[in-house]
Structures are given as structure tokens and as C-alpha cells.
Design a protein around this motif. Structure first.
Motif, PDB file in Angstrom:
ATOM      1  N   PHE A 141      56.847  48.538  24.886  1.00 51.31           N
ATOM      2  CA  PHE A 141      56.189  50.059  25.258  1.00 51.31           C
ATOM      3  C   PHE A 141      55.779  50.969  24.018  1.00 51.31           C
ATOM      4  N   PHE A 142      57.008  51.168  23.454  1.00 52.44           N
ATOM      5  CA  PHE A 142      57.044  51.856  22.011  1.00 52.44           C
ATOM      6  C   PHE A 142      56.065  51.271  21.288  1.00 52.44           C
ATOM      7  N   HIS A 143      56.204  50.021  20.662  1.00 52.77           N
ATOM      8  CA  HIS A 143      55.471  49.263  19.870  1.00 52.77           C
ATOM      9  C   HIS A 143      54.057  49.432  20.193  1.00 52.77           C
ATOM     10  N   ASP A 144      53.494  49.425  21.487  1.00 49.76           N
ATOM     11  CA  ASP A 144      52.184  49.323  21.741  1.00 49.76           C
ATOM     12  C   ASP A 144      51.775  50.874  21.551  1.00 49.76           C
ATOM     13  N   VAL A 145      52.517  52.009  21.947  1.00 52.97           N
ATOM     14  CA  VAL A 145      52.163  53.360  21.803  1.00 52.97           C
ATOM     15  C   VAL A 145      52.035  53.638  20.322  1.00 52.97           C
ATOM     16  N   TRP A 146      52.809  53.075  19.682  1.00 57.41           N
ATOM     17  CA  TRP A 146      52.690  53.598  18.075  1.00 57.41           C
ATOM     18  C   TRP A 146      51.312  52.915  17.582  1.00 57.41           C
ATOM     19  N   GLU A 147      51.054  51.580  18.077  1.00 54.70           N
ATOM     20  CA  GLU A 147      49.944  51.048  17.644  1.00 54.70           C
ATOM     21  C   GLU A 147      48.568  51.985  17.955  1.00 54.70           C
ATOM     22  N   LEU A 148      48.646  52.426  19.281  1.00 54.69           N
ATOM     23  CA  LEU A 148      47.825  52.983  19.831  1.00 54.69           C
ATOM     24  C   LEU A 148      47.557  54.473  19.158  1.00 54.69           C
ATOM     25  N   TYR A 149      48.775  54.913  18.728  1.00 58.64           N
ATOM     26  CA  TYR A 149      48.680  56.348  17.915  1.00 58.64           C
ATOM     27  C   TYR A 149      48.150  56.011  16.634  1.00 58.64           C
ATOM     28  N   LEU A 150      48.678  55.018  15.941  1.00 58.00           N
ATOM     29  CA  LEU A 150      47.833  54.606  14.492  1.00 58.00           C
ATOM     30  C   LEU A 150      46.453  54.643  14.469  1.00 58.00           C
ATOM     31  N   LYS A 151      45.754  53.975  15.654  1.00 56.49           N
ATOM     32  CA  LYS A 151      44.358  53.781  15.786  1.00 56.49           C
ATOM     33  C   LYS A 151      43.949  55.148  16.073  1.00 56.49           C
ATOM     34  N   THR A 152      44.419  56.156  16.653  1.00 59.59           N
ATOM     35  CA  THR A 152      44.125  57.409  16.860  1.00 59.59           C
ATOM     36  C   THR A 152      43.905  58.209  15.706  1.00 59.59           C
ATOM     37  N   MET A 153      45.173  57.995  14.983  1.00 59.22           N
ATOM     38  CA  MET A 153      45.296  58.665  13.546  1.00 59.22           C
ATOM     39  C   MET A 153      44.074  58.073  12.609  1.00 59.22           C
ATOM     40  N   LEU A 154      43.834  56.938  12.824  1.00 64.09           N
ATOM     41  CA  LEU A 154      42.514  56.199  11.777  1.00 64.09           C
ATOM     42  C   LEU A 154      41.075  57.220  12.126  1.00 64.09           C
ATOM     43  N   ASN A 155      41.264  57.644  13.061  1.00 62.07           N
ATOM     44  CA  ASN A 155      39.761  58.212  13.641  1.00 62.07           C
ATOM     45  C   ASN A 155      39.562  59.520  12.811  1.00 62.07           C
ATOM     46  N   PRO A 156      38.558  59.596  11.835  1.00 64.52           N
ATOM     47  CA  PRO A 156      38.059  60.618  11.308  1.00 64.52           C
ATOM     48  C   PRO A 156      37.877  62.011  12.029  1.00 64.52           C
ATOM     49  N   PHE A 157      37.807  61.997  13.217  1.00 61.38           N
ATOM     50  CA  PHE A 157      37.378  62.977  13.902  1.00 61.38           C
ATOM     51  C   PHE A 157      38.705  63.681  14.588  1.00 61.38           C
ATOM     52  N   HIS A 158      39.749  63.154  14.277  1.00 63.50           N
ATOM     53  CA  HIS A 158      41.103  63.461  14.868  1.00 63.50           C
ATOM     54  C   HIS A 158      41.950  64.126  13.753  1.00 63.50           C
ATOM     55  N   THR A 159      42.463  65.495  13.836  1.00 64.60           N
ATOM     56  CA  THR A 159      43.070  66.060  13.042  1.00 64.60           C
ATOM     57  C   THR A 159      44.789  65.703  13.203  1.00 64.60           C
ATOM     58  N   ALA A 160      45.364  65.235  12.130  1.00 61.32           N
ATOM     59  CA  ALA A 160      46.830  64.884  12.327  1.00 61.32           C
ATOM     60  C   ALA A 160      47.681  65.810  12.807  1.00 61.32           C
ATOM     61  N   HIS A 161      48.804  65.294  13.660  1.00 68.68           N
ATOM     62  CA  HIS A 161      49.655  66.184  14.410  1.00 68.68           C
ATOM     63  C   HIS A 161      49.261  67.385  15.432  1.00 68.68           C
ATOM     64  N   SER A 162      47.725  67.136  15.850  1.00 67.68           N
ATOM     65  CA  SER A 162      47.208  67.986  16.733  1.00 67.68           C
ATOM     66  C   SER A 162      47.100  67.222  18.218  1.00 67.68           C
ATOM     67  N   PRO A 163      47.218  67.934  19.224  1.00 70.41           N
ATOM     68  CA  PRO A 163      47.277  67.524  20.548  1.00 70.41           C
ATOM     69  C   PRO A 163      46.219  66.156  20.636  1.00 70.41           C
ATOM     70  N   ILE A 164      46.772  65.142  21.101  1.00 71.92           N
ATOM     71  CA  ILE A 164      45.888  63.951  21.523  1.00 71.92           C
ATOM     72  C   ILE A 164      45.159  64.078  22.961  1.00 71.92           C
ATOM     73  N   ARG A 165      43.765  64.421  22.965  1.00 72.92           N
ATOM     74  CA  ARG A 165      43.139  64.607  24.248  1.00 72.92           C
ATOM     75  C   ARG A 165      42.276  63.397  24.611  1.00 72.92           C
ATOM     76  N   SER A 166      42.068  62.451  23.865  1.00 70.95           N
ATOM     77  CA  SER A 166      41.423  61.323  24.196  1.00 70.95           C
ATOM     78  C   SER A 166      41.844  60.481  25.530  1.00 70.95           C
ATOM     79  N   THR A 167      40.595  60.346  26.233  1.00 70.60           N
ATOM     80  CA  THR A 167      41.003  59.765  27.657  1.00 70.60           C
ATOM     81  C   THR A 167      41.200  58.299  27.336  1.00 70.60           C
ATOM     82  N   VAL A 168      40.651  57.665  26.206  1.00 69.25           N
ATOM     83  CA  VAL A 168      40.972  55.978  25.907  1.00 69.25           C
ATOM     84  C   VAL A 168      42.190  55.994  25.676  1.00 69.25           C
ATOM     85  N   PHE A 169      42.936  56.996  24.733  1.00 72.17           N
ATOM     86  CA  PHE A 169      44.371  56.745  24.284  1.00 72.17           C
ATOM     87  C   PHE A 169      45.120  56.879  25.678  1.00 72.17           C
ATOM     88  N   ASP A 170      44.723  57.647  26.609  1.00 75.36           N
ATOM     89  CA  ASP A 170      45.724  58.126  27.729  1.00 75.36           C
ATOM     90  C   ASP A 170      45.505  56.982  28.643  1.00 75.36           C
TER      91      ASP A 170
END
Length: 180
Positions: A140-169
Motif C-alpha cells: 500500500f505504501f509503495h502504491d501511494v508513493w508511486e501515486l504521490y510521485l505522479k502527482t508531483m510530476l504534474n506541472p500544475f501542482h505545487t510541491a508540499h501543498s495539499p493534494i486535492r486531486s479527485t483522481v489521486f484520492d
């Protein structure tokens, strides 16, 4: 049985949280100590969590599958956050001693066990759980880490800011359903 996930930035600011109620049946074992005690002594402090959370007793007990009673009903959210926050010092102590990313069970508070996953960027993934499932929690942690990395690669997401993506959730919830 419930699981509570918190993603914390390197400055310990919460950026995502999830509460997942698992429908898997858990094989329960009764300890010899609790089976030898009279029922009034084991239930005498059942309202302690209720008193800590400040909720009324009318909204606190929920019958769950298997005949057990689950305390909470969403009212103990602050107690769960307190447990996760209190475990940060223990997590940081273990981080200094071990170089592993997955820290199995670093702390225990009543029925809650705290497991942690530390990324190379010093992000902390904290999971509060009631049962032991090391392989599932690691996956589970490895999956969440992979999803987190994909979110951080999004140019429209600011690093270390709250994640509000419904896809991520939705994907974290699917992973929780799969592994926890």
C-alpha cells in the motif's frame, strides 16, 4: 476495522489524509488475560475514547459485521490526529537509527499501531491500523508513493501543498481497498 493515512511534508504539514474502513473479516483471538476477567472490568473504560473525543454516547457506538461494536462514527477524528502527531517524534528517532524507507510498526497507542514510510525527499506517510498486515501495508505504501510521485510530476501542482486531486484520492482509495 479502519485505517487512517496521513501524508506529511518535510516540515510536518499535512497534505493529504484518508480514512478507510475495511470490510475484510479479521480472525480475532482473545487473550487469556481478558478472557479471565469479568465482563464489567473489560467494559469499564469503554467510554474513555468517547470522553476524549467530546462526542455524545448516543452517537458513539456502531455495530459492525461480526457482532462487535466500533467506537467513533467520525467523532474520534481529533484523537486519531493526536495519535499520528504524537508518533512523529518516535518516527524521527527511528529514521536516525535505520536507513529503511518502510518502518514497520514504530509506535502503539491502545489498539492503534503506527506504521510509517519515509521517502527520499523526507515526506512522511503515516498509517494507523488495528491489525498486523506487514506485506499489505508495505505494498500500500509503495502504491501511494508511486501515486504521490505522479502527482508531483504534474506541472500544475505545487510541491508540499495539499493534494486535492479527485483522481489521486480515488486511486489511493482503490489501493487501500486492494491491500488493507
Amino acid at each position: 476495522m479502519s485505517h487512517h493515512l496521513f501524508l506529511l511534508s518535510p516540515s510536518d504539514t499535512p497534505i493529504y489524509s484518508l480514512t478507510h474502513y475495511s470490510t475484510r473479516l479479521v480472525q480475532t483471538t482473545t487473550s487469556t488475560l481478558s478472557s479471565n476477567l469479568p465482563t464489567w472490568s473489560t467494559s469499564a473504560f469503554a467510554g474513555t475514547l468517547t470522553a476524549l473525543s467530546g462526542a455524545s454516547s448516543a452517537t458513539q457506538s456502531h455495530h459492525v459485521q461480526g457482532g462487535g461494536v466500533r467506537m467513533g462514527g467520525g467523532q474520534d477524528r481529533h484523537v486519531i490526529q493526536m495519535i499520528a502527531n504524537a508518533s512523529l517524534d518516535v518516527i524521527e528517532d527511528v529514521m536516525r537509527k535505520e536507513s529503511a524507507m518502510y518502518l514497520k510498526s514504530v509506535d502503539k497507542f491502545n489498539e492503534w499501531t503506527v506504521s510509517a514510510f519515509i521517502t527520499p525527499g523526507n515526506m512522511k506517510f503515516i498509517l494507523l491500523h488495528e491489525t498486523k498486515n506487514d506485506d499489505g501495508i508495505r505494498s500500500f505504501f509503495h502504491d501511494v508513493w508511486e501515486l504521490y510521485l505522479k502527482t508531483m510530476l504534474n506541472p500544475f501542482h505545487t510541491a508540499h501543498s495539499p493534494i486535492r486531486s479527485t483522481v489521486f484520492d480515488a486511486r489511493v482509495r482503490a489501493s487501500a481497498k486492494k491491500y488493507l
